[in-house]
Design a protein around this motif. Structure first.
Motif, short mmCIF file in Angstrom:
data_model
loop_
_atom_site.label_atom_id
_atom_site.label_comp_id
_atom_site.label_asym_id
_atom_site.label_seq_id
_atom_site.Cartn_x
_atom_site.Cartn_y
_atom_site.Cartn_z
N MET A 149 -12.31 -12.26 -8.51
CA MET A 149 -12.01 -12.13 -7.82
C MET A 149 -12.34 -12.28 -6.54
SD MET A 149 -11.18 -7.93 -6.56
CE MET A 149 -13.37 -7.10 -7.35
N THR A 150 -11.74 -13.27 -5.21
CA THR A 150 -11.42 -13.30 -4.34
C THR A 150 -11.86 -12.64 -3.36
OG1 THR A 150 -9.41 -13.97 -3.84
CG2 THR A 150 -10.28 -15.86 -4.63
N THR A 151 -12.47 -12.92 -2.43
CA THR A 151 -12.59 -12.13 -0.84
C THR A 151 -10.67 -11.62 -1.10
OG1 THR A 151 -12.80 -14.14 0.31
CG2 THR A 151 -14.56 -12.41 -0.54
N GLU A 152 -10.05 -12.43 -0.73
CA GLU A 152 -8.61 -11.74 -0.59
C GLU A 152 -8.64 -11.19 -1.07
OE1 GLU A 152 -5.62 -15.27 0.08
OE2 GLU A 152 -5.94 -15.08 2.05
N GLU A 153 -8.25 -11.25 -2.65
CA GLU A 153 -8.21 -10.46 -3.49
C GLU A 153 -8.41 -9.19 -3.46
OE1 GLU A 153 -6.34 -12.78 -7.41
OE2 GLU A 153 -8.97 -12.02 -6.80
N PHE A 154 -9.68 -9.04 -2.84
CA PHE A 154 -10.08 -8.01 -2.43
C PHE A 154 -9.33 -6.55 -0.89
CE2 PHE A 154 -13.54 -5.23 -0.34
CZ PHE A 154 -14.12 -4.53 -1.82
N THR A 155 -9.86 -8.29 -0.78
CA THR A 155 -9.28 -7.49 0.84
C THR A 155 -7.50 -6.33 0.70
OG1 THR A 155 -10.11 -9.37 2.03
CG2 THR A 155 -8.82 -7.55 3.39
N VAL A 156 -6.23 -7.10 -0.09
CA VAL A 156 -5.68 -6.61 -0.19
C VAL A 156 -5.45 -5.74 -0.79
CG1 VAL A 156 -3.30 -6.89 -1.32
CG2 VAL A 156 -4.53 -8.86 -0.22
N CYS A 157 -6.27 -5.45 -1.73
CA CYS A 157 -6.80 -4.12 -2.61
C CYS A 157 -7.46 -3.23 -2.27
CB CYS A 157 -7.57 -4.20 -4.09
SG CYS A 157 -7.06 -5.37 -5.20
N ALA A 158 -8.47 -3.36 -0.94
CA ALA A 158 -8.59 -1.96 0.01
C ALA A 158 -8.15 -1.85 0.72
CB ALA A 158 -9.69 -2.80 0.71
N GLY A 159 -6.58 -2.24 1.10
CA GLY A 159 -6.00 -1.80 2.19
C GLY A 159 -5.08 -1.02 1.40
N VAL A 160 -4.27 -1.97 0.56
CA VAL A 160 -3.59 -0.67 -0.07
C VAL A 160 -3.80 0.65 -1.21
CG1 VAL A 160 -2.42 -1.00 -2.54
CG2 VAL A 160 -2.46 -2.95 -1.09
N ALA A 161 -5.32 0.42 -1.04
CA ALA A 161 -6.28 1.85 -1.51
C ALA A 161 -6.45 2.91 -0.89
CB ALA A 161 -7.55 1.28 -1.72
N LEU A 162 -6.42 2.31 0.55
CA LEU A 162 -6.74 2.84 1.68
C LEU A 162 -5.92 3.82 2.21
CD1 LEU A 162 -9.05 3.15 3.91
CD2 LEU A 162 -7.87 1.95 5.28
N PHE A 163 -4.55 2.81 2.13
CA PHE A 163 -3.33 3.50 2.59
C PHE A 163 -2.19 4.74 1.89
CE2 PHE A 163 1.27 3.29 1.03
CZ PHE A 163 2.59 3.79 2.75
N VAL A 164 -3.16 4.19 0.01
CA VAL A 164 -2.95 5.31 -1.03
C VAL A 164 -3.38 6.71 -0.67
CG1 VAL A 164 -3.06 5.64 -3.46
CG2 VAL A 164 -2.01 3.93 -2.44
N LEU A 165 -4.85 6.67 -0.15
CA LEU A 165 -5.08 7.01 -0.12
C LEU A 165 -5.35 7.67 1.10
CD1 LEU A 165 -9.04 5.92 -1.46
CD2 LEU A 165 -7.64 8.08 -2.37
N MET A 166 -5.04 8.05 2.17
CA MET A 166 -3.86 8.16 3.58
C MET A 166 -2.56 9.14 2.80
SD MET A 166 -3.51 5.90 6.43
CE MET A 166 -4.37 4.80 7.09
N LEU A 167 -2.12 9.44 1.72
CA LEU A 167 -0.54 10.31 1.19
C LEU A 167 -1.64 11.53 0.97
CD1 LEU A 167 0.88 7.75 -1.74
CD2 LEU A 167 0.88 8.43 1.02
N PRO A 168 -2.30 11.79 0.55
CA PRO A 168 -3.33 13.54 0.75
C PRO A 168 -2.87 14.10 2.21
CG PRO A 168 -4.59 11.88 -1.21
CD PRO A 168 -3.73 10.98 0.07
N ALA A 169 -3.58 12.90 3.11
CA ALA A 169 -3.73 13.02 4.81
C ALA A 169 -2.07 13.40 4.78
CB ALA A 169 -4.57 12.59 5.15
N LEU A 170 -1.20 13.05 4.66
CA LEU A 170 -0.58 12.81 4.70
C LEU A 170 0.27 14.22 4.20
CD1 LEU A 170 1.36 11.59 6.90
CD2 LEU A 170 2.43 10.35 4.88
N TYR A 171 0.40 14.97 3.08
CA TYR A 171 0.68 15.74 2.58
C TYR A 171 0.11 16.85 3.41
CZ TYR A 171 0.70 19.66 -0.63
OH TYR A 171 1.03 21.39 -0.99
N ARG A 172 -0.36 17.00 3.51
CA ARG A 172 -1.45 17.90 4.55
C ARG A 172 -0.91 17.90 6.36
NH1 ARG A 172 -2.97 21.70 2.35
NH2 ARG A 172 -3.90 21.06 1.61
#
Lengths: 137, 166, 108
Positions: free
Chosen positions: C1-24
């Protein structure tokens, strides 16, 4: 995967980047840990029973996860030891410090506002459980 | 005077970090604006000028040590929240309550640090501060006992109000 | 895994984890629940800005954005908290709590 074209930056050769430096691995670990803690905070925010307990999840998970993710990415980008690199590190430390100071403060302000608004805390006493939580819509 | 110089240095440091340019023009602008701000509003930053500057400095160093202890506490707090949110035992363990706490801290800043630390340690959040009474929301009984043992208060008192520490 | 892929994955994960908060934000029974969730999303957006900066190789620019965003988020949530604190129907209020409010405001 290459996203560099979005910024018109020169595309880095994949074979050069194949192995990760120690700093990058440290940074990835930190950011991953931060994401894990944020998962805890998000789930807590989703399923805790009342306003006060949700505040626990939000106030704490938010602070540490932002801190860890920011520090992790600071390490990932910090590859050369130039003056600008150090400056960037300092700036990210500034954000971390700022979040550490302000997150509990805003948690406290919201908590007090909610308390004085008369939201009843849920307790284990079954009689009060019915009234508590969703008192005011 | 010492206070003015330290405010000037702080402001100039903030300028240099935020601008990121080291040529004479930008540094000159930084020195100029830091000087103007220092002269115009230097009485806003430090309230109690009677304290000696060396006392402030030792307070600052003590505070830095305290921040590291606090970081460890924050990690523990997050593990605690994670356990509460993700596991079934955690859900059972939860029994929220509101606790009253009397403090011996006097100065506003010490109270601020203490309140923020309560918020950042496992399972407790400050709701309200009335003079020397804290209203704290605790999430379980074990956490409440931890809070009432008063270890954190001792640490804060040792840094900011040494005469109160036991 | 390159750093770039990791960065993209981290960004997407962060966005997905915002969804429960959005539900709130959407469902939360009280306005304070919504406010807490908005505060969390705001802080995480500041982090997301830094991640975007890493992705675009322009961190030195995006860090400034993130700093400003964190600042505005703090001021905004504080202002709304104060606003909701003041606009409250007074009549059925007990005297003890009313007096405590004034003292609390002074102490902070």
């Amino acid at each position: 995967m290459s996203f560099l074209f979005l910024a018109n930056a020169p595309v880095v050769d994949e074979s050069v980047q194949a192995e990760l430096s120690r700093l990058e691995i440290c940074g990835m670990t930190l950011a991953g840990l931060g994401l894990l803690f944020f998962l805890g905070a998000a789930v807590g925010l989703f399923r805790f029973p009342d306003f006060y307990t949700r505040m626990h999840a939000a106030g704490k998970g938010d602070t540490l996860s932002s801190l860890l993710i920011l520090l992790g990415f600071a390490l990932i980008t910090f590859d050369d030891f130039s003056a600008l690199g150090w400056l960037l590190l300092l700036k990210i430390f500034g954000i971390v410090l700022f979040i550490m100071l302000t997150s509990p403060t805003s948690t406290h302000a919201l908590m007090r506002a909610g308390f004085e608004d008369g939201i009843e805390p849920v307790t284990n006493n079954p009689k009060r459980k019915k009234k508590g939580g969703a008192k005011k819509k | 005077m010492g206070y003015r110089i330290s405010i000037f240095v702080l402001l100039l440091g903030a300028w240099v970090v935020l601008s990121g340019k080291f040529d004479a023009f930008h540094l000159g602008l930084g020195v100029f604006s830091a000087l103007v701000v220092t002269l115009l509003s230097q009485d806003l930053l430090f309230k109690d000028r009677k304290k000696d500057l060396s006392v402030r400095l030792s307070e600052t160093f003590g505070f830095i040590g305290y921040v590291f202890w606090l970081l460890w506490q924050i990690v523990l707090a997050n593990a605690h929240v994670f356990k509460l949110a993700m596991t079934r035992e955690g859900q059972k363990e939860m029994s929220p309550r509101v606790v009253k706490l009397k403090t011996k801290l006097k100065s506003d800043f010490a109270k601020f640090v203490f309140a923020n630390s309560i918020t950042l340690t496992p399972g407790t959040i400050t709701i309200q501060i009335k003079k020397n009474q804290f209203l704290v929301h605790a999430i379980s009984e074990a956490v409440e006992k931890d809070l009432l043992s008063g270890e954190m208060e001792e640490r804060v008192a040792a840094i900011f109000e040494p005469e109160l520490a036991t | 895994m390159t750093t770039e892929e990791f960065t993209v994955c981290a960004g997407v994960a962060l966005f997905v984890l915002m969804l429960p908060a959005l539900y709130r934000v959407a469902v939360g029974p009280t306005s304070f629940d919504r406010l807490v969730a908005v505060n969390v999303i705001g802080t995480k957006t500041a982090v997301l800005l830094v991640i975007i900066g890493v992705l675009f190789n322009r961190v030195e620019m995006f860090v400034d954005f993130a700093l400003t965003y964190a600042l505005l988020n703090f001021v905004g949530s504080l202002a709304v908290a104060r606003f909701l604190n003041r606009t409250k129907p007074m009549p059925e209020e007990k005297t003890s709590r009313g007096s405590s409010r004034k003292k609390g405001a002074k102490a902070s």
